[in-house]
Design a protein around this motif. Structure first.
Motif, PDB file in Angstrom:
ATOM      1  N   ASN A   1     -26.056  28.151  -3.890  1.00 45.58           N
ATOM      2  CA  ASN A   1     -26.778  26.907  -4.158  1.00 45.58           C
ATOM      3  C   ASN A   1     -27.328  26.303  -2.862  1.00 45.58           C
ATOM      4  OD1 ASN A   1     -26.196  27.160  -6.908  1.00 45.58           O
ATOM      5  ND2 ASN A   1     -24.234  26.132  -6.646  1.00 45.58           N
TER       6      ASN A   1
ATOM      7  N   GLY B   1     -24.416  30.119 -13.590  1.00 45.24           N
ATOM      8  CA  GLY B   1     -25.457  29.158 -13.242  1.00 45.24           C
ATOM      9  C   GLY B   1     -25.674  29.007 -11.744  1.00 45.24           C
ATOM     10  N   ASP B   2     -24.733  29.483 -10.931  1.00 46.43           N
ATOM     11  CA  ASP B   2     -24.888  29.396  -9.477  1.00 46.43           C
ATOM     12  C   ASP B   2     -26.000  30.319  -8.997  1.00 46.43           C
ATOM     13  OD1 ASP B   2     -22.868  27.555  -9.207  1.00 46.43           O
ATOM     14  OD2 ASP B   2     -21.367  28.996  -8.507  1.00 46.43           O
ATOM     15  N   ILE B   3     -26.659  29.926  -7.903  1.00 47.22           N
ATOM     16  CA  ILE B   3     -27.684  30.741  -7.270  1.00 47.22           C
ATOM     17  C   ILE B   3     -27.095  31.296  -5.975  1.00 47.22           C
ATOM     18  CG2 ILE B   3     -30.014  30.786  -6.291  1.00 47.22           C
ATOM     19  CD1 ILE B   3     -30.001  30.086  -9.260  1.00 47.22           C
TER      20      ILE B   3
ATOM     21  N   GLU C   1     -27.767  33.680  -2.608  1.00 49.52           N
ATOM     22  CA  GLU C   1     -28.775  34.325  -1.772  1.00 49.52           C
ATOM     23  C   GLU C   1     -28.056  35.091  -0.670  1.00 49.52           C
ATOM     24  OE1 GLU C   1     -32.755  33.292   0.856  1.00 49.52           O
ATOM     25  OE2 GLU C   1     -31.784  31.725  -0.306  1.00 49.52           O
TER      26      GLU C   1
ATOM     27  N   LYS D   1     -32.033  37.155  -3.896  1.00 46.79           N
ATOM     28  CA  LYS D   1     -31.657  35.905  -4.541  1.00 46.79           C
ATOM     29  C   LYS D   1     -31.401  36.177  -6.016  1.00 46.79           C
ATOM     30  CE  LYS D   1     -32.970  31.094  -4.204  1.00 46.79           C
ATOM     31  NZ  LYS D   1     -33.997  30.161  -3.743  1.00 46.79           N
TER      32      LYS D   1
ATOM     33  N   GLN E   1     -29.255  34.770  -9.809  1.00 45.42           N
ATOM     34  CA  GLN E   1     -28.576  33.709 -10.549  1.00 45.42           C
ATOM     35  C   GLN E   1     -27.412  34.334 -11.293  1.00 45.42           C
ATOM     36  OE1 GLN E   1     -30.887  31.672 -13.507  1.00 45.42           O
ATOM     37  NE2 GLN E   1     -29.306  30.150 -13.864  1.00 45.42           N
TER      38      GLN E   1
ATOM     39  N   TYR F   1     -25.825  39.184 -13.497  1.00 45.96           N
ATOM     40  CA  TYR F   1     -26.761  38.362 -12.723  1.00 45.96           C
ATOM     41  C   TYR F   1     -28.190  38.726 -13.088  1.00 45.96           C
ATOM     42  CZ  TYR F   1     -27.083  42.596  -9.905  1.00 45.96           C
ATOM     43  OH  TYR F   1     -27.277  43.891  -9.497  1.00 45.96           O
ATOM     44  N   LYS F   2     -29.133  37.864 -12.663  1.00 42.23           N
ATOM     45  CA  LYS F   2     -30.556  38.194 -12.780  1.00 42.23           C
ATOM     46  C   LYS F   2     -31.247  37.828 -11.486  1.00 42.23           C
ATOM     47  CE  LYS F   2     -32.406  33.950 -14.769  1.00 42.23           C
ATOM     48  NZ  LYS F   2     -33.162  33.350 -15.852  1.00 42.23           N
TER      49      LYS F   2
ATOM     50  N   LEU G   1     -34.101  36.473  -8.971  1.00 39.29           N
ATOM     51  CA  LEU G   1     -35.050  35.348  -8.987  1.00 39.29           C
ATOM     52  C   LEU G   1     -36.215  35.650  -8.090  1.00 39.29           C
ATOM     53  CD1 LEU G   1     -32.525  32.385  -8.793  1.00 39.29           C
ATOM     54  CD2 LEU G   1     -33.658  33.303 -10.793  1.00 39.29           C
TER      55      LEU G   1
END
Length: 79
Positions: free
Chosen positions: A31, A44-46, A48, A57, A59, A76-77, A79
């Motif tokens: 985040n 829900g965390d991002i 990197e 990066k 999610q 994950y996916k 971004l």
């Protein structure tokens, strides 16, 4: 789940010790903040990760203790 364990289980980083070293060097952000290896990761965390000049990066979609290699990409996916 700990950040270093999530990176290994999701196969974003191959080994947990390498994930630990990346976190200690400040190359992993959660985040948009530098994160320690012990940071808690939830859906829900991002995340990197900086690999030299490249950056990945993702999610977090799901957190599981164990997962098969074929199913790791569902955690994950990009971004």
């Amino acid at each position: 789940m700990r950040l270093d364990k999530y990176l290994k289980v999701s196969r974003l980083i191959k080994r947990r010790t390498v994930a630990n070293e990346a976190c200690d060097a400040g190359r992993v952000l959660v985040n948009d903040r530098p994160a320690r290896a012990s940071a808690a990761v939830k859906a829900g965390d991002i995340i990197e990760i900086q690999f030299g000049t490249n950056s990945v990066k993702v999610q977090v979609l799901d957190v599981q203790e164990t997962v098969r290699k074929d199913d790791a990409k569902e955690l994950y996916k990009y971004l």
